[in-house]
Design a protein around this motif. Structure first.
Motif: not given
Length: 201
Positions: A20-23, A30-32, A38-41, A176-186
């Motif tokens: 979770s973001p507050w973990s 930060p990307s995690d 994003i997933i939670l929202i 959301t899926a596009l954002t996750r893909t960009l973060l994963r590539r980063k």
């Protein structure tokens, strides 16, 4: 090591909580945390879209029922005289006014306070010219089609509500899926850079 053909383990509630973001997990980058937020929202917004879609379906059902009542109030039964023998209906715009199960039609004439009307009308059974049948007309004296039933209105309203929710969910899931893909590539690029730094001390 897990074999390639084995499926990945399903995250447990405890694992989801750690992601979770507050973990407080110091290994989360930060990307995690951004991805988890994003997933939670997205999940919250998709759930909030359910009552919105339900309200839209309720409003749609009320509008359809109002239209049905108005059609029933304006509709009246009048006698019409067939001007010809019935025959299979041609492919014309009047086909939309044919009731379910009707296979024959013929040109007929009827009289209303608006004057005399002539049109092709559907019949439930074969008939001869000169016979009188009963047809349904609207307030303007023109032939009307079948009035939707309450069940049909309910089905249309439910379909509309489901469609609104599906469109809303899709509009949220795609970015959301596009954002996750960009973060994963980063992250992959970052990992590649870090491994390169280790190989070249």
């Amino acid at each position: 090591m897990r074999r390639p053909e084995e499926s990945a383990p399903v995250p447990t509630p405890t694992r989801w909580w750690r992601l979770s973001p507050w973990s407080r997990n110091h290994l989360m980058r930060p990307s995690d945390r951004a991805e988890a937020a994003i997933i939670l929202i997205t999940a919250v917004l998709i759930l909030l879209a359910i009552p919105f879609a339900a309200a839209f379906g309720t409003a749609t059902h009320a509008r359809l029922e109002q239209q049905t009542r108005a059609l029933r109030a304006d509709q009246q039964q009048v006698p019409a005289v067939l001007l010809e023998d019935t025959h299979p209906a041609p492919d014309t715009p009047e086909d939309a006014l044919r009731p379910a199960g009707s296979e024959d039609s013929a040109r007929a004439r009827w009289t209303t306070p608006h004057g005399e009307h002539t049109a092709i009308v559907p019949t439930d059974a074969p008939a001869k010219a000169g016979q009188t049948i009963t047809i349904s007309i609207g307030a303007d004296g023109n032939l009307t089609g079948p009035i939707p039933s309450g069940g049909q209105n309910t089905a249309l309203a439910a379909t509309a509500a489901t469609g609104v929710w599906a469109l809303s969910a899709g509009a949220l899931l795609i970015p959301t899926a596009l954002t996750r893909t960009l973060l994963r590539r980063k992250r992959l690029r970052q990992w590649a850079y870090e491994w390169k730094q280790l190989d070249n001390p």
